[in-house]
Design a protein around this motif. Structure first.
Motif, mmCIF file in Angstrom:
data_model
loop_
_atom_site.group_PDB
_atom_site.id
_atom_site.type_symbol
_atom_site.label_atom_id
_atom_site.label_comp_id
_atom_site.label_asym_id
_atom_site.label_seq_id
_atom_site.Cartn_x
_atom_site.Cartn_y
_atom_site.Cartn_z
ATOM 1 N N LYS A 136 42.584 36.191 35.794
ATOM 2 C CA LYS A 136 41.333 36.625 36.449
ATOM 3 C C LYS A 136 40.724 38.266 36.470
ATOM 4 N N CYS A 137 40.228 38.649 35.900
ATOM 5 C CA CYS A 137 39.246 40.681 36.020
ATOM 6 C C CYS A 137 38.517 40.034 36.742
ATOM 7 N N CYS A 138 38.513 41.160 38.128
ATOM 8 C CA CYS A 138 37.599 41.287 39.231
ATOM 9 C C CYS A 138 37.496 42.064 39.313
ATOM 10 N N TYR A 139 37.416 43.168 38.825
ATOM 11 C CA TYR A 139 36.867 44.499 38.868
ATOM 12 C C TYR A 139 36.892 45.548 37.237
ATOM 13 N N TYR A 156 38.289 51.148 33.578
ATOM 14 C CA TYR A 156 39.591 50.782 33.907
ATOM 15 C C TYR A 156 39.003 49.377 34.685
ATOM 16 N N MET A 157 40.400 48.573 34.290
ATOM 17 C CA MET A 157 40.233 46.565 35.030
ATOM 18 C C MET A 157 41.170 46.334 36.154
ATOM 19 N N GLU A 158 40.582 45.833 37.088
ATOM 20 C CA GLU A 158 41.881 45.259 38.071
ATOM 21 C C GLU A 158 41.660 42.950 38.014
ATOM 22 N N PHE A 159 43.096 43.124 37.810
ATOM 23 C CA PHE A 159 43.058 41.039 37.923
ATOM 24 C C PHE A 159 43.726 40.871 38.850
ATOM 25 N N GLU A 160 43.316 39.345 39.619
ATOM 26 C CA GLU A 160 43.359 38.193 40.504
ATOM 27 C C GLU A 160 44.722 38.395 40.313
ATOM 28 N N ASN A 161 45.550 39.171 39.916
ATOM 29 C CA ASN A 161 47.009 38.412 40.500
ATOM 30 C C ASN A 161 47.893 40.413 40.829
ATOM 31 N N GLY A 162 46.957 41.502 40.649
ATOM 32 C CA GLY A 162 47.384 42.512 41.221
ATOM 33 C C GLY A 162 47.091 43.515 40.158
#
Ligand SMILES: Cc1cc2nc3c(=O)[nH]c(=O)nc-3n(C[C@H](O)[C@H](O)[C@H](O)COP(=O)(O)OP(=O)(O)OC[C@H]3O[C@@H](n4cnc5c(N)ncnc54)[C@H](O)[C@@H]3O)c2cc1C
Length: 291
Positions: A136-139, A156-162
């Motif tokens: 899941k994308c979180c940022y 820029y995208m951040e995902f829950e798996n780091g």
């Protein structure tokens, strides 16, 4: 330009919104602007503390869902609270019409606006990226400057798996479609809310042409163009002016190089080429890369 580099890095341009919003919050007021919900949909929300203000910073290149914000704003104003509302020029006009009168406690900021892309295309893009990164994308930041600075910002995208993703605007399919106007809201192609006749007290934009006026104000970290449209807008800016390095310019000169302030700049032909293919089932990725 905000004197604090960190605030500029967390903003789209010069960090003007942040200072005005913080000022309102410190006086006990509330701020309504665009942030994300947990599914990364772009929604307007009302905040009244510094911590939650961070989510409202930076441009989100999606039409935001206003939900019940207009009614909530009226409720706050009727109780005597100060409210800062920030949105696209059409949203500011919408709020003004909804309220039907000017409240002393209401400060209105609109943006120089290129147009707002479709939330459906954005949600599909998030889903594609979540599949690609397996999480899941979180940022999200639509205004990442880590690769090539402010002039060639990226996503820029951040995902829950780091895991994380970053690329410049020209290499990002969603941003490319936005910049060329493939899937903006239909009304954006002939916007009724351009030009000098604004309902807002201040108008904020990216000062892309700053080098033409003030060479030493372009360090590729973000410089804002701020229009002070009313006495209330001037008073608001004066209350935070110490936080900025700024110069006063004549509006007439600046308008020559701020196309999106006065004109709808996106091309309807691109939208008309995109949607028939999209509606017949082709993926946005395939269409944009072939166009
Ligand atoms: C869709 C869109 C298109 C834009 N097009 C241009 C352009 O063509 N030329 C130009 O000079 N500037 C444009 N801007 C404005 C610019 O990107 C910056 O918002 C502006 O320079 C203010 O920067 P800042 O650093 O002061 O504030 P920031 O920290 O960037 O704050 C921006 C403010 O905009 C609000 N906002 C963010 N996304 C949305 C949204 N989707 N809908 C409504 N409000 C939103 C936030 O709540 C926040 O209050 C656009 C902004 C948006 C949202």
């Amino acid at each position: 330009m905000n004197k604090c580099t960190e605030i500029r890095e967390n903003s789209s341009s010069g960090g003007v919104f942040y200072e005005l919003a913080l000022h309102i919050i410190k006086q006990g007021g509330a701020v309504c602007g665009a942030g994300f919900n947990k599914s990364m949909k772009v929604i307007h929300k009302i905040v009244d503390d510094e911590e939650n203000l961070v989510d409202l910073m930076r441009s989100k290149y999606v039409q935001s869902n206003l939900g019940n914000c207009f009614s909530e704003i009226r409720g706050l104003l009727e109780c005597g609270r100060t409210v800062l509302f920030v949105g696209t020029p059409c949203q500011v006009n919408g709020l003004s019409s909804f309220l039907g009168k000017r409240y002393e406690g209401l400060l209105l900021i609109d943006l120089i606006c290129h147009g707002v892309p479709s939330p459906i295309i954005w949600e599909e893009f998030v889903t594609i990226m979540e599949k690609r990164f397996g999480s899941k994308c979180c940022y999200v930041s639509f205004r990442d400057t880590s690769l090539e600075g402010w002039h060639n910002y990226g996503m820029y995208m951040e995902f829950e798996n780091g895991k994380s993703y970053v690329d410049t605007q020209n290499n990002n399919m969603f941003m490319k479609g936005f910049l060329y106007g493939y899937y903006d809201r239909r009304s954006c192609y002939a916007c009724n809310f351009k030009g000098l006749n604004r309902k807002s007290d201040l108008t904020l934009g990216d000062f892309w042409s700053v080098k033409r006026y003030l060479e030493n104000f372009d360090d590729n970290k973000g410089t804002s163009l701020v229009f002070l449209n009313s006495v209330k807008g001037k008073t608001a800016f004066n209350s935070v002016r110490d936080r900025f390095d700024f110069k006063v310019l004549s509006g007439g000169d600046v308008l020559k190089y701020s196309g999106a302030y006065t004109n709808s700049e996106i091309d309807m032909e691109n939208r008309e080429r995109f949607y028939p293919r999209y509606l017949s089932g082709e993926s946005t990725f395939d269409i944009i890369s072939a166009l």
